[in-house]
Write a protein that holds these residues in place. Structure first.
Motif, PDB file in Angstrom:
ATOM      1  N   LYS A 143      22.011 -78.644  45.607  1.00 38.79           N
ATOM      2  CA  LYS A 143      21.688 -79.458  44.187  1.00 38.79           C
ATOM      3  C   LYS A 143      22.589 -80.618  44.294  1.00 38.79           C
ATOM      4  N   GLN A 144      23.556 -80.635  45.134  1.00 35.07           N
ATOM      5  CA  GLN A 144      24.646 -81.858  45.212  1.00 35.07           C
ATOM      6  C   GLN A 144      24.010 -83.209  44.764  1.00 35.07           C
ATOM      7  N   GLY A 145      23.144 -83.417  45.319  1.00 31.08           N
ATOM      8  CA  GLY A 145      22.403 -85.012  45.170  1.00 31.08           C
ATOM      9  C   GLY A 145      21.714 -85.129  43.821  1.00 31.08           C
ATOM     10  N   SER A 146      21.440 -83.902  43.069  1.00 30.40           N
ATOM     11  CA  SER A 146      20.979 -84.033  41.735  1.00 30.40           C
ATOM     12  C   SER A 146      21.603 -83.632  40.754  1.00 30.40           C
ATOM     13  N   ALA A 147      23.064 -83.215  40.908  1.00 33.85           N
ATOM     14  CA  ALA A 147      23.671 -82.591  39.803  1.00 33.85           C
ATOM     15  C   ALA A 147      24.427 -83.736  38.996  1.00 33.85           C
ATOM     16  N   VAL A 148      24.809 -83.402  37.762  1.00 35.83           N
ATOM     17  CA  VAL A 148      25.309 -84.275  36.633  1.00 35.83           C
ATOM     18  C   VAL A 148      26.374 -83.376  36.121  1.00 35.83           C
ATOM     19  N   GLY A 149      27.649 -83.835  36.055  1.00 35.71           N
ATOM     20  CA  GLY A 149      28.665 -82.944  35.161  1.00 35.71           C
ATOM     21  C   GLY A 149      28.979 -83.863  34.189  1.00 35.71           C
ATOM     22  N   ILE A 150      29.515 -82.978  33.116  1.00 39.52           N
ATOM     23  CA  ILE A 150      29.938 -83.887  31.877  1.00 39.52           C
ATOM     24  C   ILE A 150      31.210 -83.473  31.677  1.00 39.52           C
ATOM     25  N   ALA A 151      32.280 -84.231  31.934  1.00 37.50           N
ATOM     26  CA  ALA A 151      33.803 -84.140  31.632  1.00 37.50           C
ATOM     27  C   ALA A 151      34.146 -84.065  30.209  1.00 37.50           C
ATOM     28  N   PRO A 152      35.012 -83.292  29.989  1.00 32.33           N
ATOM     29  CA  PRO A 152      35.244 -83.097  28.449  1.00 32.33           C
ATOM     30  C   PRO A 152      36.453 -84.062  28.112  1.00 32.33           C
ATOM     31  N   VAL A 153      36.987 -83.812  26.935  1.00 36.25           N
ATOM     32  CA  VAL A 153      38.330 -84.300  26.707  1.00 36.25           C
ATOM     33  C   VAL A 153      39.329 -83.063  26.640  1.00 36.25           C
ATOM     34  N   GLY A 154      40.393 -83.019  27.318  1.00 37.51           N
ATOM     35  CA  GLY A 154      41.222 -81.990  27.485  1.00 37.51           C
ATOM     36  C   GLY A 154      41.925 -81.975  28.806  1.00 37.51           C
ATOM     37  N   CYS A 155      42.578 -80.821  29.216  1.00 38.58           N
ATOM     38  CA  CYS A 155      43.153 -80.689  30.636  1.00 38.58           C
ATOM     39  C   CYS A 155      42.278 -81.344  31.718  1.00 38.58           C
ATOM     40  N   SER A 156      40.927 -80.860  31.526  1.00 37.73           N
ATOM     41  CA  SER A 156      39.969 -81.483  32.724  1.00 37.73           C
ATOM     42  C   SER A 156      39.243 -82.524  32.341  1.00 37.73           C
ATOM     43  N   VAL A 157      40.172 -83.555  31.556  1.00 35.26           N
ATOM     44  CA  VAL A 157      39.353 -84.942  31.268  1.00 35.26           C
ATOM     45  C   VAL A 157      39.243 -85.478  32.636  1.00 35.26           C
ATOM     46  N   LEU A 158      39.825 -85.216  33.805  1.00 37.01           N
ATOM     47  CA  LEU A 158      39.753 -86.164  34.755  1.00 37.01           C
ATOM     48  C   LEU A 158      38.758 -85.398  35.781  1.00 37.01           C
ATOM     49  N   ALA A 159      38.070 -84.293  35.229  1.00 38.32           N
ATOM     50  CA  ALA A 159      37.275 -83.615  36.163  1.00 38.32           C
ATOM     51  C   ALA A 159      36.305 -84.681  36.972  1.00 38.32           C
ATOM     52  N   TYR A 160      36.086 -85.831  36.581  1.00 36.61           N
ATOM     53  CA  TYR A 160      35.013 -86.594  37.134  1.00 36.61           C
ATOM     54  C   TYR A 160      35.787 -87.112  38.555  1.00 36.61           C
ATOM     55  N   LYS A 161      36.918 -87.276  38.552  1.00 37.39           N
ATOM     56  CA  LYS A 161      37.808 -87.348  39.732  1.00 37.39           C
ATOM     57  C   LYS A 161      37.529 -86.468  41.008  1.00 37.39           C
ATOM     58  N   PHE A 162      37.511 -85.329  40.569  1.00 37.95           N
ATOM     59  CA  PHE A 162      37.509 -84.001  41.364  1.00 37.95           C
ATOM     60  C   PHE A 162      36.156 -83.567  41.790  1.00 37.95           C
ATOM     61  N   ASN A 203      32.436 -83.781  43.551  1.00 34.58           N
ATOM     62  CA  ASN A 203      31.838 -84.735  44.175  1.00 34.58           C
ATOM     63  C   ASN A 203      30.365 -85.232  44.001  1.00 34.58           C
ATOM     64  N   PHE A 204      30.133 -85.137  42.449  1.00 39.38           N
ATOM     65  CA  PHE A 204      28.803 -85.345  41.924  1.00 39.38           C
ATOM     66  C   PHE A 204      28.692 -86.448  40.974  1.00 39.38           C
ATOM     67  N   ASP A 205      27.546 -86.895  40.480  1.00 41.77           N
ATOM     68  CA  ASP A 205      27.641 -87.897  39.157  1.00 41.77           C
ATOM     69  C   ASP A 205      28.230 -87.225  38.141  1.00 41.77           C
ATOM     70  N   MET A 206      29.139 -87.896  37.532  1.00 39.46           N
ATOM     71  CA  MET A 206      29.883 -87.397  36.623  1.00 39.46           C
ATOM     72  C   MET A 206      29.770 -88.266  35.228  1.00 39.46           C
ATOM     73  N   VAL A 207      29.783 -87.690  34.028  1.00 41.53           N
ATOM     74  CA  VAL A 207      29.792 -88.717  32.789  1.00 41.53           C
ATOM     75  C   VAL A 207      31.052 -88.032  32.023  1.00 41.53           C
ATOM     76  N   GLN A 208      31.579 -88.918  31.316  1.00 38.23           N
ATOM     77  CA  GLN A 208      32.700 -88.736  30.461  1.00 38.23           C
ATOM     78  C   GLN A 208      32.221 -88.643  29.060  1.00 38.23           C
ATOM     79  N   ALA A 209      32.424 -87.570  28.416  1.00 37.98           N
ATOM     80  CA  ALA A 209      31.899 -87.301  26.952  1.00 37.98           C
ATOM     81  C   ALA A 209      33.116 -87.579  25.842  1.00 37.98           C
ATOM     82  N   SER A 210      32.699 -87.983  24.810  1.00 37.67           N
ATOM     83  CA  SER A 210      33.848 -87.826  23.574  1.00 37.67           C
ATOM     84  C   SER A 210      34.209 -86.343  23.421  1.00 37.67           C
ATOM     85  N   HIS A 211      35.349 -86.331  22.761  1.00 38.53           N
ATOM     86  CA  HIS A 211      35.859 -84.966  22.361  1.00 38.53           C
ATOM     87  C   HIS A 211      34.802 -84.139  21.420  1.00 38.53           C
TER      88      HIS A 211
END
Length: 250
Positions: free
Chosen positions: A40-59, A61-69
Motif C-alpha cells: 500500500k505504499q503507493g496509496s498511503a497517506v500519513g498525517i504528521a502531528p505537532v510534537g517530537c514526531s513533527v518531522l515524520a513527513y521527512k522519514f 516514504n509515503f505522501d504525508m500531510v502536516q496537521a495543526s496541533h
C-alpha cells in the motif's frame, strides 16, 4: 553472503532528529514495514502531528500531510472521505492526541472513521521540554510537576484505549509496547491488524504504543526501557481492549 535484513523502502534515508535511545524510530520502522508488506505504499497517506514526531513527513516514504496541533484525526477524516480507497494513518503523541486533540480523536472514533491511529504514549511532553502530559503517571516528576503529579490538583492520567473502546465506531483498540524484542513483535502484529482493518473498511483502529523518553525522564536509554515495564505497564496494561472483528478473516 546472504542478506538477512534490509531497511524497508517505506522509510527515507534522512538522518533522524530523535534523541539517542528514543523508540520513535522503532515505531516508524514497524509502520513503514507494515504498509510496504501490504503493498500500500503507493496509496498511503500519513498525517504528521505537532510534537517530537513533527518531522515524520521527512522519514516516511509515503505522501504525508502536516496537521495543526491535535487536528490529525480531523485532517485524516477529510482525506479518507475524499480518497476512500487509500490507506490513511495518523501518528500522534500523548500531548497531541490526549490533550489539545481529545475532541478530534473521540469524535473520529465515535463516527467510526476508517483510519488508523498510531498513538505513542511516553507519559510526557517531549518536544517542548518535558512538561506533564495527560498520560503522566501519579507522582511522576516533570518540568511542571517537580514534586510529582498530584492527582488532587491535576486529576488522574487518561487511559486512551480503555476510553475509546467504549465507542461503537471503534474496530480495534490495542495497547502494546516497544521496550523488548518480544513486545516489538507484538506491536508489529497489532499495527498490521489495524491496517488490515482499514483495507477492509472496518472503521476506526487505534494502536497505543508505550514508548520511552530518555532525555526528559532523565535516564539512560537502557534505564528508560526498564521504566516502561516497571512503571508504565502497571498503569497502562498491555492488551486488546476491543477487537470487533476478532476471529474473522483478513
Amino acid at each position: 553472503m546472504a542478506v538477512v535484513y534490509e531497511k524497508t523502502i517505506g522509510l527515507t534515508d534522512v538522518i533522524t532528529s530523535y534523541c539517542p535511545g528514543c523508540t520513535h524510530g522503532v515505531i516508524h520502522k514497524l509502520v513503514a514495514e507494515t504498509i510496504v508488506e501490504l503493498d500500500k505504499q503507493g496509496s498511503a497517506v500519513g498525517i504528521a502531528p505537532v510534537g517530537c514526531s513533527v518531522l515524520a513527513y521527512k522519514f516516511f516514504n509515503f505522501d504525508m500531510v502536516q496537521a495543526s496541533h491535535g487536528r490529525a484525526p480531523a485532517v485524516a477524516t477529510g482525506i479518507i472521505r475524499a480518497l476512500p480507497d487509500n490507506v490513511v494513518f495518523t501518528y500522534q503523541g500523548d500531548g497531541d492526541l490526549a490533550a489539545i486533540g481529545t475532541a478530534e480523536i473521540v469524535h473520529a472514533a465515535s463516527r467510526g472513521e476508517n483510519i488508523v491511529v498510531i498513538f505513542v504514549n511516553n507519559a510526557i511532553y517531549g518536544m517542548t521540554g518535558g512538561q506533564m502530559a495527560p498520560t503522566t503517571l501519579p507522582g511522576q516528576v516533570t518540568q511542571t510537576t517537580p514534586y510529582g503529579r498530584d492527582i488532587e490538583i491535576a486529576g488522574s492520567p487518561i487511559r486512551v484505549c480503555e476510553m475509546l473502546s467504549t465507542l461503537d465506531g471503534v474496530a480495534l483498540a490495542q495497547r502494546v509496547a516497544v521496550n523488548s524484542v518480544p513486545n516489538i513483535r507484538k506491536a508489529k502484529a497489532a499495527i498490521k491488524k489495524a491496517f488490515e482493518n482499514q483495507v477492509n473498511k472496518r472503521g476506526f483502529s487505534i494502536v497505543e504504543i508505550l514508548s520511552n523518553c530518555p532525555t526528559n525522564w532523565g535516564m539512560t536509554p537502557v534505564e528508560s526501557l526498564a521504566w516502561i515495564e516497571e512503571k508504565l505497564m502497571p498503569y497502562y496494561p498491555l492488551g486488546v481492549y476491543k477487537d470487533k472483528y476478532a476471529g474473522e478473516g483478513k
